[in-house]
Scaffold this motif. Sequence first.
Motif, short mmCIF file in Angstrom:
data_model
loop_
_atom_site.label_atom_id
_atom_site.label_comp_id
_atom_site.label_asym_id
_atom_site.label_seq_id
_atom_site.Cartn_x
_atom_site.Cartn_y
_atom_site.Cartn_z
N GLY A 66 -6.57 7.24 -0.71
CA GLY A 66 -7.46 6.48 -1.59
C GLY A 66 -7.95 7.27 -2.78
O GLY A 66 -8.92 6.87 -3.43
N ASN A 80 -11.17 0.72 -2.07
CA ASN A 80 -10.19 1.82 -2.08
C ASN A 80 -9.11 1.54 -1.04
O ASN A 80 -9.40 1.02 0.04
CB ASN A 80 -10.86 3.15 -1.73
CG ASN A 80 -11.96 3.52 -2.69
OD1 ASN A 80 -13.11 3.67 -2.29
ND2 ASN A 80 -11.62 3.68 -3.95
N ASP A 81 -7.87 1.87 -1.37
CA ASP A 81 -6.77 1.75 -0.41
C ASP A 81 -6.46 3.14 0.15
O ASP A 81 -5.76 3.94 -0.48
CB ASP A 81 -5.53 1.17 -1.09
CG ASP A 81 -4.41 0.88 -0.10
OD1 ASP A 81 -4.50 1.37 1.05
OD2 ASP A 81 -3.44 0.19 -0.47
N ASP A 113 -7.80 12.50 -7.69
CA ASP A 113 -6.45 13.03 -7.46
C ASP A 113 -6.36 14.35 -8.23
O ASP A 113 -6.28 14.35 -9.46
CB ASP A 113 -5.42 12.02 -7.96
CG ASP A 113 -4.00 12.51 -7.79
OD1 ASP A 113 -3.57 12.68 -6.63
OD2 ASP A 113 -3.32 12.72 -8.82
N VAL A 172 -2.87 4.99 0.40
CA VAL A 172 -2.19 5.58 -0.76
C VAL A 172 -2.90 6.89 -1.11
O VAL A 172 -3.99 6.88 -1.69
CB VAL A 172 -2.20 4.63 -1.97
CG1 VAL A 172 -1.44 5.26 -3.13
CG2 VAL A 172 -1.59 3.29 -1.61
N ARG A 173 -2.31 8.00 -0.71
CA ARG A 173 -2.85 9.33 -1.00
C ARG A 173 -4.33 9.43 -0.65
O ARG A 173 -5.14 9.97 -1.41
CB ARG A 173 -2.62 9.69 -2.47
CG ARG A 173 -1.15 9.84 -2.83
CD ARG A 173 -0.94 10.09 -4.32
NE ARG A 173 -1.54 11.35 -4.74
CZ ARG A 173 -0.93 12.53 -4.69
NH1 ARG A 173 0.31 12.61 -4.21
NH2 ARG A 173 -1.52 13.63 -5.12
N GLY A 201 0.82 -1.20 0.00
CA GLY A 201 0.00 0.00 0.00
C GLY A 201 0.85 1.25 0.00
O GLY A 201 1.80 1.38 -0.76
N GLY A 202 0.53 2.19 0.88
CA GLY A 202 1.28 3.44 0.96
C GLY A 202 2.58 3.34 1.72
O GLY A 202 3.26 4.36 1.90
N SER A 244 -12.38 7.07 0.17
CA SER A 244 -11.59 7.76 -0.85
C SER A 244 -11.75 9.26 -0.74
O SER A 244 -12.84 9.77 -0.47
CB SER A 244 -12.02 7.30 -2.25
OG SER A 244 -11.42 8.10 -3.24
N SER A 291 -3.92 2.33 -6.06
CA SER A 291 -4.66 2.74 -4.86
C SER A 291 -6.07 2.16 -4.77
O SER A 291 -6.96 2.73 -4.13
CB SER A 291 -4.72 4.28 -4.75
OG SER A 291 -5.59 4.85 -5.68
N THR A 297 -6.30 4.30 -11.37
CA THR A 297 -7.40 3.87 -10.50
C THR A 297 -8.69 3.78 -11.30
O THR A 297 -9.45 2.82 -11.18
CB THR A 297 -7.60 4.87 -9.34
OG1 THR A 297 -6.36 5.26 -8.80
CG2 THR A 297 -8.48 4.28 -8.27
N GLN A 334 1.56 4.72 -7.50
CA GLN A 334 1.81 3.51 -6.72
C GLN A 334 1.32 2.27 -7.46
O GLN A 334 0.21 2.27 -8.01
CB GLN A 334 1.10 3.63 -5.36
CG GLN A 334 1.14 2.38 -4.50
CD GLN A 334 2.52 2.11 -3.93
OE1 GLN A 334 3.36 3.01 -3.91
NE2 GLN A 334 2.77 0.90 -3.50
#
Length: 532
Positions: free
Chosen positions: A113, A106-107, A147, A110-111, A39-40, A143, A88, A119, A84
């Motif tokens: 999500g 959603n992860d 971005d 990482v930013r 992940g992040g 999320s 994400s 993505t 990443q």
Amino acid sequence: MTIVKSAVDTSSGEYADAAKAMVDKIAEVDEAHATALAGGGPSKVERHRKRGKLTARERIELLVDEDSPFLELCPLAAWGSDFQVGASVVTGIGVVEGVECMIVANDPTVRGGTSNPWTLRKSLRANEIAEKNRLPVISLVESGGADLPTQKEVFIPGGALFRDLTRLSAQGIPTIALVFGNSTAGGAYIPGMSDHTVMVKERSKVFLGGPPLVKMATGEDADDESLGGADMHATTSGLADHFAVDEPDALRLGRSIVKRLNWRKKGPAPRAEVREPRHSPEELLGVVPADLKVPFNPREVIARVVDDSDFDEFKPRYGSSLVTGWAELHGYPVGILANARGVLFSEESQKATQFIQLANRAETPLLFLHNTTGYMVGAEYEQGGIIKHGAMMINAVSNSKVPHISLLMGSSYGAGHYGMCGRAYDPRFLFSWPSAKSAVMGPAQLAGVISIVGRAAAEAKGQPFDEAGDAAMREAVENQIEAESLPMFLSGRLYDDGVIDPRDTRTVLGMCLSAIHNAPIEGAENFGVFRM
């Protein structure tokens, strides 16, 4: 007898060399997978856990049935990009209360999500798989939305995510949103457009505009809870159908929703009794030579993948560079097309066309095993009709209606990639082995073509040809095409659904076939005009 007899000699030097090369490639893929799993990174994951939150994969693990497999899809998305690995978001097929579901998580490590261009592409691919295979969709939402630095690539095409949810619902495919944190701005439409929505006490935040935006737009002072908290949506707006006290409770509620769907598969059930292959899948490590110019017998792969190693070959003495035939895999009937010696000739093309038509008549899914350099070129073959015969095969693949699965084992070059149902031909699933390569043609051939064209141009102008410059160009082009034809590069761009260990092939294909049979299996009634 239709049992495939194996000629693999696991004690030979050739086998050892091939197995070592494959193990080395698997190690490279495993390293890339580890990056996605992280992940992040440790600090971001630790900070997330300190907030009392589960990671995306921990949520999935609690959601799916105990000890059931999870087929992760596109885990290497964004590999080789500035983003990443994994993009994400985690997507894949898991069994929830006995129902195969598409899970999109959603992860947030990482930013937050947030959704970048990769993505979006990965999420849209998940929706496509869900629609074609009639899989209920469970969104595990946390999320920060788009971005912002890449909004120009996300905002306009991103509307398709919400469109897809409504279309799935219209087709009777259930959509479920479990909201664990932020689902703001455009992201608020994920719970808003899902059939069922669960929100978590003091965690979920679902609003079109947060407090700063509301203040700027209207001058109103409002807090998160009054704007979009779980309690407000459960008691006032009605957006929340279920109110969870914590994350495990939300996942319990999600399982309960699936349990009450009364979901039934519409495809035929598999055979009740399934026999394992007679040859070990471990031996698949050494089947593909380290040098893809060396041909290998795809029957050795088939023998280690299909039930009881039982393969009823079709036209075995005609068009022998393409192996076709019938088998069962985890109890599901399949028709198989596998490249034997790389090149596709007119005979192979005609054989494939007839076989694809027969599979559609029998409503039998097709499995394409790739190792092709493309269709044969040269005056003899052009005069023999290779264009119209290759077009005939591509026509059949294009208009076939039974589900297709593609697996890239070795080379998959040129129009041969198309004829063997490459990504552009909408296979339900497409996976690669670490040994696979795919491009418009081989690196040396492509560089050579550019060199020949450059030499001819110089001669036409009466100019001297720069031999040293040509050699440097050829080396640079070969290196570029080699790098761009490797499976992790292609997987990073979502040109496949994952790079898999050859030893897992039977399991992965079995899970895909099971998912496919959530929808009816129907063959084509018509094909385009075949040039004879």
